[in-house]
Write a protein that holds these residues in place. Sequence first.
Motif, PDB file in Angstrom:
ATOM      1  N   GLU A  62      41.456  28.709  65.363  1.00 24.48           N
ATOM      2  CA  GLU A  62      42.297  27.780  64.612  1.00 24.48           C
ATOM      3  C   GLU A  62      42.867  28.988  63.695  1.00 24.48           C
ATOM      4  O   GLU A  62      42.369  29.346  62.870  1.00 24.48           O
ATOM      5  N   LYS A  63      44.438  28.839  63.385  1.00 23.82           N
ATOM      6  CA  LYS A  63      44.770  29.518  62.466  1.00 23.82           C
ATOM      7  C   LYS A  63      44.717  29.015  60.908  1.00 23.82           C
ATOM      8  O   LYS A  63      44.501  29.867  59.715  1.00 23.82           O
ATOM      9  N   ASP A  64      44.874  27.842  60.896  1.00 24.25           N
ATOM     10  CA  ASP A  64      44.979  27.227  59.355  1.00 24.25           C
ATOM     11  C   ASP A  64      43.835  26.202  59.409  1.00 24.25           C
ATOM     12  O   ASP A  64      43.701  25.083  60.017  1.00 24.25           O
ATOM     13  N   LEU A  65      42.735  26.580  58.582  1.00 25.25           N
ATOM     14  CA  LEU A  65      41.516  25.993  58.431  1.00 25.25           C
ATOM     15  C   LEU A  65      41.702  25.023  57.066  1.00 25.25           C
ATOM     16  O   LEU A  65      40.431  24.432  56.705  1.00 25.25           O
ATOM     17  N   SER A  66      42.655  25.001  56.609  1.00 27.57           N
ATOM     18  CA  SER A  66      42.703  24.244  55.127  1.00 27.57           C
ATOM     19  C   SER A  66      42.467  22.837  55.153  1.00 27.57           C
ATOM     20  O   SER A  66      41.819  22.367  54.208  1.00 27.57           O
ATOM     21  N   SER A  67      42.590  21.941  56.149  1.00 28.70           N
ATOM     22  CA  SER A  67      42.165  20.668  56.527  1.00 28.70           C
ATOM     23  C   SER A  67      41.040  20.422  57.291  1.00 28.70           C
ATOM     24  O   SER A  67      40.854  19.190  57.616  1.00 28.70           O
ATOM     25  N   SER A  68      40.411  21.598  57.428  1.00 26.89           N
ATOM     26  CA  SER A  68      39.096  21.368  58.368  1.00 26.89           C
ATOM     27  C   SER A  68      37.575  21.696  57.580  1.00 26.89           C
ATOM     28  O   SER A  68      37.765  22.332  56.710  1.00 26.89           O
TER      29      SER A  68
ATOM     30  N   ASN B  65      35.484  27.091  63.766  1.00 27.50           N
ATOM     31  CA  ASN B  65      36.992  27.368  63.620  1.00 27.50           C
ATOM     32  C   ASN B  65      37.467  27.667  64.858  1.00 27.50           C
ATOM     33  O   ASN B  65      38.625  28.073  64.966  1.00 27.50           O
TER      34      ASN B  65
END
Length: 367
Positions: A197-203, A244
Amino acid sequence: MKTTAIDKAKKLIQRRNFSEAIKVLQRREDVYEGNFEYYCTLGTACLYLGDTGSAYSYYELARRIRMNQEDLLLGQAAIFLRRGETDRSVQYYLDILDFAPGNKIAKAALEFIRKNPDYETICRWVDSGKIEEFYPPIGVDYVHYIKIGAAAAAGILLGVFVVNMFVSRMLTSAGSGDRMDLSSIALTAEDKRNLKEKDLSSSVVHYILSDSEIKRSFDTALSQFQQFNDNGAQVEINRILGSNASTAVKQKARLLMSYITEPTFDSLKQNFTVAQVKEDPNLYLDCFVDWGGRIADEKAGDNYYTCEFLVGYEDLKKVEEVVLVKFDYAPYPKIDGTKPVRILGKITSEDGRLCLKGKSIFQSTKE
């Protein structure tokens, strides 16, 4: 004339669909309260499924209504035989022969015990499934054989090679059941190009994995599932879901998880220790474990039963962990707090505390 729940369950049992038979019967519990045939049929379904704790409870309920019935006594004798309590099982078989002197199963069981009094042989029979020779008879699954015949006939049209492949698969699955074709769940070329996943800001991420590690975990999960090691598959699924990995990979991991089935004491392939689980609880969530110990602080109500499970305390020397256990089915287990007990349950967590959702119990009646 409409088919009763008991008749439907007996047909399902004959087809070896024990889980569905149990569901059918349990949905009609209010209708059949106090019915001997109901409790005896439920006990037999649980016995064949490997849930001897529930089988014992249902047989006991049946016994309160009627004591001298062949299937009931065969079922109870088989439970004691599985546990190695041959003295008690022999008495039950002799009781059967008192009012049914021609019962072949009781005679065969007594001959088996005479020749194989050691517990190791009994364990091998339980592990191989041969112990079912001494269970209450449930008839021949004619539908199964018709399907085999039809498939074999179709195989002949396709050639000897296809027939051989079919027979090989049937023999492989005969002792362990069939598993679905997972080709639709396998990672596609597109999935493999975008494993992370490229965007982990909400994980919430517990494990940072490389592309090769994500692929290895996913392939291992598929492999363990096909080998009927659902615990092994669940660990890898948890690793992926807490990592991720891309949304697409996680969705396929969740789909695989939906096909995982609940084990029995006999079918559980991979067990985990308390120490393993405590080291990384997130990795073992939803896995099933078979732990031994003693109970304390029982609480029961109309829709629940809970207890504190002192894991590892069988010999009254050391408590490895105090685990909250919850059972959400009836009849609730009757556990003697003065004796060791084994509990099969699913690992859960409540407010950071290690818990088990109870499935089955086993407690020897020996002093």
